[in-house]
Structure formats: structure tokens, C-alpha cells
Design a protein around this motif. Structure first.
Motif, PDB file in Angstrom:
ATOM      1  N   THR A   1     -22.727  30.745  81.027  1.00  0.00           N
ATOM      2  CA  THR A   1     -22.260  31.932  80.307  1.00  0.00           C
ATOM      3  C   THR A   1     -21.636  32.939  81.258  1.00  0.00           C
ATOM      4  N   VAL A   2     -22.259  33.146  82.428  1.00  0.00           N
ATOM      5  CA  VAL A   2     -21.711  34.086  83.410  1.00  0.00           C
ATOM      6  C   VAL A   2     -20.413  33.550  84.008  1.00  0.00           C
TER       7      VAL A   2
ATOM      8  N   LYS B   1     -18.209  31.744  82.530  1.00  0.00           N
ATOM      9  CA  LYS B   1     -17.156  31.977  81.541  1.00  0.00           C
ATOM     10  C   LYS B   1     -16.837  33.464  81.432  1.00  0.00           C
ATOM     11  N   ARG B   2     -17.856  34.301  81.477  1.00  0.00           N
ATOM     12  CA  ARG B   2     -17.665  35.752  81.346  1.00  0.00           C
ATOM     13  C   ARG B   2     -16.854  36.328  82.494  1.00  0.00           C
ATOM     14  N   ASP B   3     -17.138  35.892  83.698  1.00  0.00           N
ATOM     15  CA  ASP B   3     -16.557  36.527  84.884  1.00  0.00           C
ATOM     16  C   ASP B   3     -15.461  35.699  85.546  1.00  0.00           C
TER      17      ASP B   3
ATOM     18  N   LEU C   1     -28.352  39.446  80.746  1.00  0.00           N
ATOM     19  CA  LEU C   1     -26.903  39.573  80.609  1.00  0.00           C
ATOM     20  C   LEU C   1     -26.476  40.964  80.155  1.00  0.00           C
TER      21      LEU C   1
END
Length: 210
Positions: free
Chosen positions: A77-78, A80-82, A145
């Protein structure tokens, strides 16, 4: 119509190309990094105390990475987020993309070169109060998150940091120290963790670079 001199046009184009070549490819950051004034107030509100229970720390007491959505865990998830232009397979593993590491200013195109760093290390949290938490609360902390706790950074830089607090380790990129301190302070504040005197002094000094 006024014609722009060729030389001026060429210089402008050269400047644009240089800017694109030197600017970070991507610079997304975790959410809720506080302002300087908020971080200063939070630092002053933290309880100063010695660290405890270092000998009883076990990373397994902070379950991670957990499933966040579908087949994606916290690390994925991180990423993809960053990341920029991140492509994932059916299992949510990143197969392509670009990640800018704010700790050292490096850019990576392989997810294997990127670690997800806990801004406040798990062992540091344990020594600063998390030893008294439930496993459920430690799991929430390790997969947080909602606060500026999880950062996509160069793997060997993260490994060099280990479980050190800012009195013992700071990011190689000194221009990031201000943001690092603000994020670190906020995580400690949001999770009601303590700081020791050397740690508080280091954080205060880093805020002085803002």
C-alpha cells in the motif's frame, strides 16, 4: 508579432531540461506532517523519561505487514501511495514504478531496492512506552497509514538507521532534517510515547533547520 530571440529561447529550453533532470522524480510523502509551530508544541508536550525494557523487545510483538485492502498489505500500500507510475501484479506486488527516497535523495525503479521505514522504529517505541501496550495496539502502530510513520526509502539507508532515535542517527540528506523531525515528533505525540533528554535535544536542533 514580437519574435523571441533565438538565444533566449534556447536558454529557456536548456533551463527547463536541466530542471527536469535534477528535480526528484517523485516526492509524495505520508499524510499529516505537522507545521513547525505544531511540531514545536507537540515536542514540548512530550514526556521526557529514560528508555526502559530494551532487553525484552521482540519485533514479532508488532505484527506487520497486515492486509489493508484486497490482496494488498501495508508495504504494498505504501509503495503504491508514494511511488510514481506503479504497476502491480494480481497479488499486489509492485512490478514497475519509481520511488524517491527523501532520506538520501535517491530514486529507484525496483521495489526490491526500497524499504518501508517506521519513522519511529518499533524497538524505539517499545523502549518509549509500547512495552505496556496490547498486541492489537502495537499492530496498529506498526501499520499506521494515518500518521507520518511509514516511509518508502532506500533499503540500505533504512538498515543503517536500525532502531536508532535522532540522537544517534539522522538522514544523510540534511535538507530533510526539518521534515524528519516534524514527522518523528508527531508520531511520538499521536501515540503518547516518551522521549529521552538526548532525543529531545536532537529533535529541537533539527527543528532549528526549518
Amino acid at each position: 508579432m514580437r519574435r523571441v530571440p533565438f538565444l533566449a529561447t534556447a536558454l529557456a529550453l536548456a533551463l527547463a531540461v536541466t530542471t527536469l533532470a535534477t528535480a526528484p522524480a517523485h516526492a509524495f510523502t505520508p499524510p499529516n506532517i505537522p507545521s513547525l509551530s505544531t511540531a514545536t508544541a507537540e515536542l514540548n508536550a512530550l514526556t521526557v523519561d529514560v528508555e526502559r525494557n530494551a532487553g525484552t523487545y521482540d519485533r514479532a510483538l508488532f505484527p506487520h505487514w497486515i492486509t489493508i485492502s484486497g490482496t494488498c498489505n501495508t508495504r504494498e500500500t505504501v509503495l503504491k501511495r508514494d511511488g510514481s507510475g506503479v504497476v502491480t501484479n494480481s497479488g499486489c506486488a509492485a512490478t514497475a514504478g519509481q520511488w524517491y527516497s527523501p532520506y538520501d535523495g535517491a530514486t529507484w525503479t525496483a521495489a526490491s531496492d526500497v524499504d518501508i521505514d517506521h519513522m519511529v522504529p518499533l524497538a524505539e517505541a517499545w523502549r518509549s512506552g509500547a512495552h505496556a501496550w496490547t498486541t492489537s495496539r502495537r499492530q496498529a502502530f506498526a501499520n499506521d497509514l494515518g500518521n507520518p510513520q511509514l516511509w518508502a526509502v532506500t533499503d540500505n539507508v533504512n538498515q543503517a538507521k536500525g532502531d536508532d532515535d535522532p540522537a544517534l542517527w539522522k538522514p544523510p540528506l540534511t535538507s530533510f532534517w526539518c521534515t524528519y523531525a516534524k514527522a518523528y515528533i508527531d508520531v511520538k505525540y499521536e501515540w503518547s510515547l516518551t522521549v529521552d533528554s538526548a532525543e529531545k535535544s536532537a529533535l529541537s536542533s533539527m527543528l532549528g533547520r526549518c
